[in-house]
Design a protein around this motif. Structure first.
Motif, PDB file in Angstrom:
ATOM      1  N   ASN A  48      44.672 -28.766   7.471  1.00  0.00           N
ATOM      2  CA  ASN A  48      43.814 -29.619   6.653  1.00  0.00           C
ATOM      3  C   ASN A  48      42.598 -30.016   7.489  1.00  0.00           C
ATOM      4  OD1 ASN A  48      42.602 -31.764   5.232  1.00  0.00           O
ATOM      5  ND2 ASN A  48      44.542 -32.332   4.296  1.00  0.00           N
ATOM      6  N   ASN A  51      41.860 -34.063   7.600  1.00  0.00           N
ATOM      7  CA  ASN A  51      42.632 -35.044   8.374  1.00  0.00           C
ATOM      8  C   ASN A  51      43.384 -34.462   9.570  1.00  0.00           C
ATOM      9  OD1 ASN A  51      44.913 -33.786   7.296  1.00  0.00           O
ATOM     10  ND2 ASN A  51      45.276 -35.376   5.778  1.00  0.00           N
ATOM     11  N   GLU A  53      45.958 -32.505   9.666  1.00  0.00           N
ATOM     12  CA  GLU A  53      47.373 -32.179   9.448  1.00  0.00           C
ATOM     13  C   GLU A  53      47.586 -30.674   9.504  1.00  0.00           C
ATOM     14  OE1 GLU A  53      50.077 -33.955   9.127  1.00  0.00           O
ATOM     15  OE2 GLU A  53      49.349 -35.966   8.660  1.00  0.00           O
ATOM     16  N   ARG A  54      48.721 -30.285  10.069  1.00  0.00           N
ATOM     17  CA  ARG A  54      49.136 -28.881  10.102  1.00  0.00           C
ATOM     18  C   ARG A  54      50.564 -28.819   9.590  1.00  0.00           C
ATOM     19  NH1 ARG A  54      45.772 -25.767  13.729  1.00  0.00           N
ATOM     20  NH2 ARG A  54      47.307 -24.113  13.666  1.00  0.00           N
ATOM     21  N   LEU A  55      50.868 -27.819   8.759  1.00  0.00           N
ATOM     22  CA  LEU A  55      52.228 -27.671   8.259  1.00  0.00           C
ATOM     23  C   LEU A  55      52.487 -26.225   7.895  1.00  0.00           C
ATOM     24  CD1 LEU A  55      52.373 -27.650   4.727  1.00  0.00           C
ATOM     25  CD2 LEU A  55      50.979 -29.620   5.350  1.00  0.00           C
ATOM     26  N   THR A  57      54.655 -23.668   5.207  1.00  0.00           N
ATOM     27  CA  THR A  57      55.297 -23.602   3.897  1.00  0.00           C
ATOM     28  C   THR A  57      55.321 -22.147   3.459  1.00  0.00           C
ATOM     29  OG1 THR A  57      55.383 -24.621   1.698  1.00  0.00           O
ATOM     30  CG2 THR A  57      53.189 -24.058   2.545  1.00  0.00           C
ATOM     31  N   ALA A  75      54.984 -31.799   1.206  1.00  0.00           N
ATOM     32  CA  ALA A  75      53.721 -31.498   1.879  1.00  0.00           C
ATOM     33  C   ALA A  75      52.519 -32.058   1.128  1.00  0.00           C
ATOM     34  CB  ALA A  75      53.565 -29.994   2.064  1.00  0.00           C
ATOM     35  N   ARG A  77      52.016 -34.929   0.440  1.00  0.00           N
ATOM     36  CA  ARG A  77      51.625 -36.193   1.087  1.00  0.00           C
ATOM     37  C   ARG A  77      50.629 -35.974   2.223  1.00  0.00           C
ATOM     38  NH1 ARG A  77      54.099 -40.432  -0.937  1.00  0.00           N
ATOM     39  NH2 ARG A  77      56.200 -40.292  -1.748  1.00  0.00           N
ATOM     40  N   LYS A  78      50.475 -34.718   2.651  1.00  0.00           N
ATOM     41  CA  LYS A  78      49.606 -34.426   3.790  1.00  0.00           C
ATOM     42  C   LYS A  78      48.216 -33.950   3.373  1.00  0.00           C
ATOM     43  CE  LYS A  78      53.395 -33.493   6.909  1.00  0.00           C
ATOM     44  NZ  LYS A  78      53.134 -34.400   7.999  1.00  0.00           N
ATOM     45  N   VAL A  79      47.995 -33.820   2.060  1.00  0.00           N
ATOM     46  CA  VAL A  79      46.691 -33.407   1.535  1.00  0.00           C
ATOM     47  C   VAL A  79      46.338 -34.256   0.329  1.00  0.00           C
ATOM     48  CG1 VAL A  79      46.976 -31.002   2.264  1.00  0.00           C
ATOM     49  CG2 VAL A  79      47.604 -31.679  -0.042  1.00  0.00           C
ATOM     50  N   GLN A  80      45.065 -34.265   0.022  1.00  0.00           N
ATOM     51  CA  GLN A  80      44.597 -34.888  -1.214  1.00  0.00           C
ATOM     52  C   GLN A  80      43.762 -33.868  -1.958  1.00  0.00           C
ATOM     53  OE1 GLN A  80      42.574 -38.625  -0.740  1.00  0.00           O
ATOM     54  NE2 GLN A  80      43.978 -39.315   0.849  1.00  0.00           N
ATOM     55  N   ASP A  83      40.525 -32.016  -0.567  1.00  0.00           N
ATOM     56  CA  ASP A  83      40.544 -31.686   0.864  1.00  0.00           C
ATOM     57  C   ASP A  83      40.261 -30.200   1.053  1.00  0.00           C
ATOM     58  OD1 ASP A  83      41.192 -34.281   1.530  1.00  0.00           O
ATOM     59  OD2 ASP A  83      43.230 -33.820   2.228  1.00  0.00           O
TER      60      ASP A  83
END
Length: 116
Positions: A48, A51, A53-55, A57, A75, A77-80, A83
């Motif tokens: 992302n 912010n 964030e790395r994930l 999936t 996941a 919750r880690k993006v909007q 973004d």
């Protein structure tokens, strides 16, 4: 010896949705999947830009030509929505093969997520 290298990347696409109540994964427009050489169920890393964030999936096929990029499940919750993310897939290959391997990197339109 096997090493892990960049296989393909969708560089800078806009998140169009975040569905917390879905089981998990990222839904990607099928045109983008084809262009990047991704398949349904393939593991991807999401970065992302907004912010940091790395994930990790897996990919779910989205409607073709709609520009959909939806983060599903926890996941989300880690993006909007809105973004900017980078979607990265890796592959394992022999060291010598990796030296000459050329990854597929696509640059969709950042506003529409469509290929130019």
């Amino acid at each position: 010896m096997l090493i892990e290298v960049l296989k393909s990347k969708i560089h800078r696409v806009k998140v169009t949705g975040a569905d917390l109540n879905y089981i998990g994964s990222i839904t990607i427009d099928e045109n983008l999947m084809d262009a990047a050489g991704l398949i349904a169920g393939e593991k991807v890393s999401i970065v992302n830009v907004n912010n940091g964030e790395r994930l990790d999936t897996y990919v779910i096929k989205g409607a073709r030509g709609q520009g959909e990029i939806t983060m599903n499940g926890p996941a989300a919750r880690k993006v909007q929505r809105g973004d900017i993310v980078i979607i990265i897939a890796y592959a394992q290959m022999e060291f010598e093969e990796a030296k000459s391997f050329q990854p597929t990197i696509i640059f969709p339109n950042e506003e529409t997520n469509l290929l130019n």
